[in-house]
Motif scaffolding. Structure first.
Motif, short mmCIF file in Angstrom:
data_model
loop_
_atom_site.label_atom_id
_atom_site.label_comp_id
_atom_site.label_asym_id
_atom_site.label_seq_id
_atom_site.Cartn_x
_atom_site.Cartn_y
_atom_site.Cartn_z
N ILE A 108 0.84 -1.21 0.00
CA ILE A 108 0.00 0.00 0.00
C ILE A 108 0.87 1.25 0.00
N ILE A 109 1.92 1.27 0.83
CA ILE A 109 2.84 2.40 0.87
C ILE A 109 3.47 2.63 -0.51
N ALA A 110 3.83 1.54 -1.17
CA ALA A 110 4.51 1.64 -2.46
C ALA A 110 3.61 2.21 -3.55
N ASN A 111 2.32 1.91 -3.48
CA ASN A 111 1.42 2.23 -4.60
C ASN A 111 0.47 3.40 -4.34
N PHE A 112 0.37 3.85 -3.09
CA PHE A 112 -0.49 4.99 -2.76
C PHE A 112 0.39 6.06 -2.11
N GLN A 113 0.74 7.08 -2.88
CA GLN A 113 1.69 8.07 -2.41
C GLN A 113 1.07 9.00 -1.36
N LYS A 114 1.93 9.51 -0.50
CA LYS A 114 1.50 10.34 0.61
C LYS A 114 0.77 11.61 0.16
N CYS A 115 1.28 12.28 -0.86
CA CYS A 115 0.70 13.55 -1.30
C CYS A 115 -0.53 13.39 -2.17
N ILE A 116 -0.84 12.15 -2.57
CA ILE A 116 -1.99 11.92 -3.45
C ILE A 116 -3.15 11.30 -2.68
N LEU A 117 -2.90 10.21 -1.98
CA LEU A 117 -3.93 9.54 -1.18
C LEU A 117 -3.36 9.36 0.23
N TYR A 118 -3.40 10.45 0.99
CA TYR A 118 -2.71 10.50 2.28
C TYR A 118 -3.23 9.46 3.26
N TYR A 119 -4.55 9.37 3.43
CA TYR A 119 -5.11 8.49 4.46
C TYR A 119 -4.88 7.01 4.14
N ILE A 120 -4.95 6.66 2.87
CA ILE A 120 -4.65 5.27 2.50
C ILE A 120 -3.17 4.99 2.74
N HIS A 121 -2.33 5.96 2.45
CA HIS A 121 -0.89 5.82 2.70
C HIS A 121 -0.62 5.61 4.19
N VAL A 122 -1.34 6.36 5.03
CA VAL A 122 -1.17 6.23 6.48
C VAL A 122 -1.62 4.85 6.95
N ILE A 123 -2.71 4.34 6.36
CA ILE A 123 -3.18 2.98 6.71
C ILE A 123 -2.09 1.96 6.37
N GLY A 124 -1.47 2.14 5.20
CA GLY A 124 -0.38 1.24 4.82
C GLY A 124 0.79 1.31 5.79
N ALA A 125 1.12 2.54 6.25
CA ALA A 125 2.22 2.70 7.20
C ALA A 125 1.89 2.05 8.54
N CYS A 126 0.62 2.17 8.96
CA CYS A 126 0.20 1.54 10.23
C CYS A 126 0.29 0.01 10.13
N LEU A 127 -0.10 -0.52 8.97
CA LEU A 127 -0.01 -1.96 8.79
C LEU A 127 1.46 -2.41 8.75
N THR A 128 2.27 -1.66 8.02
CA THR A 128 3.67 -2.06 7.86
C THR A 128 4.43 -2.02 9.18
N PHE A 129 4.38 -0.88 9.83
CA PHE A 129 5.21 -0.70 11.03
C PHE A 129 4.45 -0.98 12.33
N GLY A 130 3.16 -0.62 12.38
CA GLY A 130 2.38 -0.90 13.58
C GLY A 130 2.18 -2.39 13.80
N VAL A 131 1.67 -3.06 12.75
CA VAL A 131 1.52 -4.52 12.83
C VAL A 131 2.88 -5.19 12.80
#
Length: 266
Positions: A108-131
């Protein structure tokens, strides 16, 4: 034989080297093209504008698949070493599930950029590092439960140290990000790629970016602790030819398969 040629030790090494390279190459490209500031930008900011966005995306996607392969080998190893210990078996399954979720977050982080789809990018970051940090916790607990028969105390303490490092980075990044995006320092900071050291909020921004880089490399460092374990694992494929053609199934093979089904072997 070199140490990285022993068993499957090349797998965690390749994962760490490739993932680190994806961050560094995109950073160098973004700096060269003046898309971000040289002094510790967000990792995501270095993968926002083409062409570094393309490089960042494809390399992280490959990292995600390599991560899945590494976690699967680790799962099978723990299962093989502790086939009759139900507590370890359950934790091992939970850890593998968490690992797959973390790898999906990386996609998700790789395919949804922070400046374009911020909230989806944050979800990806939470999954990657939080989980991902929970996955690290489970593997650390497994290392504790498997000592001294399987693991030494040293590897447990090393994994615990990396886990604490990663957790501290998450806490630091979370607190500084909350302060930065609280509205005290302006709005639309998500789109901001260039910062002036004299601006308000620059200190919070710097703490947040340093914490993110620390988080990324502490997370990757955890997989380096798999190298010694993976040196004891080999992978091979056994081919059993059941006939001279791929279109007609030999009667003897069908009979053997039916026998296995009745016996409950497969």
């Amino acid at each position: 034989m070199w140490w990285f040629q022993q068993g499957l030790s090349f797998l965690p090494v390749a994962l760490v080297v490739w993932s680190a390279a994806s961050f560094i190459f995109s950073y160098i490209t973004a700096i060269t093209l003046h898309h971000v500031d040289p002094l510790v930008p967000y990792i995501s900011d270095t993968g926002t504008i083409p062409p570094e966005r393309c490089l960042f995306g494809i390399m992280l996607n490959i990292s995600a698949f390599m991560g899945m392969a590494t976690m699967y080998v680790r799962y099978k190893q723990v299962h093989a070493l502790n086939p009759e210990k139900s507590k370890i078996t359950k934790l091992n399954k939970i850890g593998f599930t968490l690992g797959l979720m973390s790898c999906f977050g990386l996609c998700i982080i790789a395919n949804f950029q922070k400046c374009i789809l911020y909230y989806i990018h944050v979800i990806g970051a939470c999954l990657t590092f939080g989980v991902g940090v929970i996955y690290m916790l489970v593997q650390t607990i497994l290392s504790y439960l498997m000592q001294p028969e399987v693991h030494s105390k040293d590897i447990f303490w090393i994994r615990l140290t990396v886990l604490i490092w990663c957790s501290s980075s998450i806490a630091s990044m979370f607190i500084s990000s909350v302060v930065l995006y609280s509205g005290l320092y302006g709005t639309n900071l998500v789109q901001k790629l260039h910062w002036d050291p004299q601006e308000k909020g620059y200190t919070a921004h710097l703490i947040s970016t340093i914490s993110e880089w620390s988080l990324a490399f502490s997370f990757l460092s955890f997989f380096l602790t798999y190298i010694r374990d993976f040196q004891k694992i080999s992978l091979r494929a056994i081919v059993s030819l059941q006939g001279q053609t791929l279109y007609n199934t030999p009667q003897s093979f069908m009979t053997d398969e039916q026998t296995l089904l009745v016996a409950g072997s497969i």
